[in-house]
Design a protein around this motif. Structure first.
Motif, short mmCIF file in Angstrom:
data_model
loop_
_atom_site.label_atom_id
_atom_site.label_comp_id
_atom_site.label_asym_id
_atom_site.label_seq_id
_atom_site.Cartn_x
_atom_site.Cartn_y
_atom_site.Cartn_z
N ARG A 154 0.85 -1.19 0.00
CA ARG A 154 0.00 0.00 0.00
C ARG A 154 0.89 1.25 0.00
O ARG A 154 1.84 1.33 0.76
N THR A 158 -3.27 3.28 -0.36
CA THR A 158 -3.90 2.68 -1.54
C THR A 158 -3.18 1.40 -1.91
O THR A 158 -1.96 1.39 -2.08
N SER A 245 -5.70 8.19 -5.95
CA SER A 245 -5.65 8.12 -4.48
C SER A 245 -4.23 7.96 -3.95
O SER A 245 -3.99 8.11 -2.76
#
Length: 273
Positions: A154, A158, A245
């Motif tokens: 991540r 995200t 994101s």
């Protein structure tokens, strides 16, 4: 009669100056005389291209499979960094060995002979003795990376979808590091063969160094596999790194800063008369 005599005098004067003599044509140089000049020009051009534009590098290990195989030759863009371009998430980049990574990587560092060194110097073959590595940029300065067992990587919260990872390899299981923040001016690098790559995860946990690669150590971005011809392909940035994101943390911090700035301006605004 006077005109004829004058014309004759002019002709005699021109013959005396050699004006009417046929011009001798310049003989072309023999090829053996031109060959050294051509070689020097070719070497200079090769040096300029290698230094400022594109250089070939050889892949020595399995750490970037299946994107890159051992023995592949990749072309590296060294031109755009001269104009301030910086590595981005998802780029495959060549970088200088920051803290003795090659020892931990287990890569064999070849010792080329004099002929190979000469060809490498002018850029006609990859530098077998270069102390360089090649990895994928996962995060840049300011990013937060989360790498836990059984979980995807991540970046800024995200999850990455990573189809380029070697089949059967896991994103983080071998060297999980939890959650870390990449310092400004540094990069977080990971190999595509996660179970066979001593990358930022390994060096963050075990050293040497802290696992972060200085942005200044990047030689350039690998943009194509040039050899063997059967494996010719480009190396684009994977779609997962285009997620909006990924920059959410930056946007959130900016959004949080705006009200504070407005409040500060109201507090410091001069009182009306």
């Amino acid at each position: 009669m006077a005109a004829v005599q004058a014309e004759g005098a002019r002709r005699r004067w021109r013959r005396a100056r050699g004006a009417d003599a046929p011009r001798s044509k310049r003989k072309p140089r023999p090829f053996w005389q031109e060959l050294p000049i051509l070689v020097v020009v070719a070497v200079v051009l090769a040096l300029v291209i290698k230094t400022f534009f594109v250089q070939a590098f050889s892949i020595p290990s399995e750490s970037m499979q299946n994107t890159l195989q051992p023995g592949d030759r990749v072309l590296v863009d060294k031109f755009t960094p001269w104009f301030g371009a910086t590595p981005e998430r998802g780029d495959v980049v060549v970088f200088k060995d920051p803290d003795g990574w090659l020892k931990g990587e287990g890569e064999k560092v070849d010792h080329p002979n004099a002929f190979q060194q000469a060809l490498s110097f002018i850029g006609l073959m990859p530098g077998a003795g270069d102390q360089d590595l090649i990895k994928r940029v996962i995060a840049v300065g300011g990013d937060t990376v989360q790498c836990d067992p059984g979980q995807p990587v991540r970046v800024n919260g995200t999850a990455l979808t990573e189809p380029y990872i070697y089949p059967g390899a896991t994103p983080c299981d071998d060297y999980s590091v939890g959650t870390i923040t990449v310092p400004k001016g540094k990069l977080w690098m990971m190999g595509d063969h996660r179970n066979d790559s001593s990358d930022s995860r390994f060096h963050h946990k075990f050293g040497p160094g802290d696992g972060f690669v200085p942005q200044s150590d990047v030689v350039g971005r690998a943009f194509a596999v040039a050899w063997p011809l059967s494996r010719w392909s480009t190396l684009p940035v994977p779609a997962t790194f285009q997620q909006h994101s990924l920059a959410a943390s930056t946007a959130a911090s900016t959004a949080a800063t705006v009200p504070m700035l407005l409040w500060y301006r109201r507090r410091t605004r001069p009182l009306g008369r």
